[in-house]
Design an enzyme around this catalytic site. Sequence first.
Site, PDB file in Angstrom:
ATOM      1  N   HIS A   1      18.690  51.850  45.858  1.00 40.59           N
ATOM      2  CA  HIS A   1      17.875  52.192  44.694  1.00 40.59           C
ATOM      3  C   HIS A   1      17.529  53.677  44.667  1.00 40.59           C
ATOM      4  O   HIS A   1      17.494  54.282  43.585  1.00 40.59           O
ATOM      5  CB  HIS A   1      16.609  51.337  44.668  1.00 40.59           C
TER       6      HIS A   1
ATOM      7  N   ASN B   1      30.045  49.805  37.039  1.00 38.56           N
ATOM      8  CA  ASN B   1      30.822  49.961  35.811  1.00 38.56           C
ATOM      9  C   ASN B   1      30.339  51.207  35.089  1.00 38.56           C
ATOM     10  O   ASN B   1      29.138  51.450  35.002  1.00 38.56           O
ATOM     11  CB  ASN B   1      30.646  48.732  34.920  1.00 38.56           C
ATOM     12  N   VAL B   2      31.278  52.012  34.613  1.00 38.38           N
ATOM     13  CA  VAL B   2      30.958  53.126  33.713  1.00 38.38           C
ATOM     14  C   VAL B   2      31.978  53.111  32.587  1.00 38.38           C
ATOM     15  O   VAL B   2      33.168  52.921  32.827  1.00 38.38           O
ATOM     16  CB  VAL B   2      30.949  54.495  34.434  1.00 38.38           C
TER      17      VAL B   2
ATOM     18  N   HIS C   1      28.647  45.673  42.482  1.00 37.13           N
ATOM     19  CA  HIS C   1      29.297  45.822  41.176  1.00 37.13           C
ATOM     20  C   HIS C   1      28.941  47.188  40.621  1.00 37.13           C
ATOM     21  O   HIS C   1      27.811  47.666  40.782  1.00 37.13           O
ATOM     22  CB  HIS C   1      28.801  44.725  40.224  1.00 37.13           C
TER      23      HIS C   1
ATOM     24  N   GLY D   1      40.755  39.890  23.661  1.00 40.13           N
ATOM     25  CA  GLY D   1      42.178  39.847  23.966  1.00 40.13           C
ATOM     26  C   GLY D   1      42.575  40.687  25.155  1.00 40.13           C
ATOM     27  O   GLY D   1      43.726  41.112  25.273  1.00 40.13           O
ATOM     28  N   GLY D   2      41.627  40.953  26.061  1.00 41.04           N
ATOM     29  CA  GLY D   2      41.914  41.772  27.230  1.00 41.04           C
ATOM     30  C   GLY D   2      42.793  41.059  28.244  1.00 41.04           C
ATOM     31  O   GLY D   2      43.166  39.893  28.091  1.00 41.04           O
TER      32      GLY D   2
ATOM     33  N   HIS E   1      33.740  41.995  47.173  1.00 37.00           N
ATOM     34  CA  HIS E   1      33.202  40.823  47.863  1.00 37.00           C
ATOM     35  C   HIS E   1      33.559  40.921  49.344  1.00 37.00           C
ATOM     36  O   HIS E   1      34.685  40.591  49.740  1.00 37.00           O
ATOM     37  CB  HIS E   1      33.782  39.533  47.275  1.00 37.00           C
TER      38      HIS E   1
ATOM     39  N   SER F   1      35.604  49.691  36.235  1.00 36.79           N
ATOM     40  CA  SER F   1      34.733  48.595  36.648  1.00 36.79           C
ATOM     41  C   SER F   1      35.187  48.094  38.006  1.00 36.79           C
ATOM     42  O   SER F   1      36.399  47.955  38.251  1.00 36.79           O
ATOM     43  CB  SER F   1      34.793  47.454  35.626  1.00 36.79           C
TER      44      SER F   1
ATOM     45  N   HIS G   1      19.518  30.271  33.044  1.00 35.02           N
ATOM     46  CA  HIS G   1      19.556  28.823  33.239  1.00 35.02           C
ATOM     47  C   HIS G   1      19.070  28.422  34.630  1.00 35.02           C
ATOM     48  O   HIS G   1      18.786  27.244  34.876  1.00 35.02           O
ATOM     49  CB  HIS G   1      20.972  28.288  32.999  1.00 35.02           C
TER      50      HIS G   1
END
Length: 303
Positions: free
Chosen positions: A148, A111-112, A109, A261-262, A99, A95, A178
């Site tokens: 894309h 992640n795999v 970002h 718990g990571g 920035h 992951s 939100h």
Amino acid sequence: MISSADVRSYLLGLQGRIIDALATEDGHAFLTDAWTRPAGGPLQGDGISRLVEQGGVFERGGCNFSHVQGTTLPPSATQHRPELAGAPFEALGVSLVMHPRNPHVPTVHMNVRMLAATPKGGATVAWFGGGMDLTPYYGHEEDAVHFHRTCRDALAPYGEQLYPRFKRWCDEYFFLKHRNEPRGIGGIFFDDFSELGDERSFAMLRSVGDAFVDAYRPIVQRRRGLEYTERERDFQAYRRGRYVEFNLVWDRGTHFGLHGGGRTESILMSMPPMAAWRYDWKPEAGTPEARLYTDFLRPRDWA
């Protein structure tokens, strides 16, 4: 079933290739922080965090590898698989979040990951997840189209229906409910995925991971030298606040890591070094800041 050793080998190689490419762009070496969780607790395993702070291009960024085993699969990982709730599990993934300092270079970002769970009295079930998405502060259409299209091309060998499906999933997932606004311009996102079978699902995952550098590096190279003002840095900090809100309130990966718990430092490495909030602020009409909202922060067929 795909072996965890094969997935681990691929992910470690991917992490190394990504860091090599980004460190070359940044001009600074990335710190390496290897860690282990010994047996005996609710979570055990190991990982490698690679990060840079106050670099030449990246104000803060990192790329994490982790491989953990746990006694109880957290609820955040069983949203669509309630029959696996509470089962022992194994999770492997890479992951990253980058920035950049320059507001014209977007945050990215990627992640795999693979998860496998073994319910009591049942066979082991494995599935894949991941994707990548782009969060610009000042929109450039050329960058959005390139990002894309690279995502689309990575998925094309596995079915023409996957890109529009995963793009829509990304638009829906990276959305601040939100605030009623997208986090960025999206990309692709998938989870609980095994429908191509183990071998081809893993091959698709590899295609996505391997496409990351080609998707992001040209954008960095185009935008890193653009001049910027303190006004633009201020707007970048304001929009980074939205990034923080999403990660802490909505992101399933953050919840999975913290509730399972990571390792907190690795999980919260995705946070920007500086962010800002204002009360009920809106950009002035006709400004580049307003254009981000009107032209970019809405679903579009970029490819």
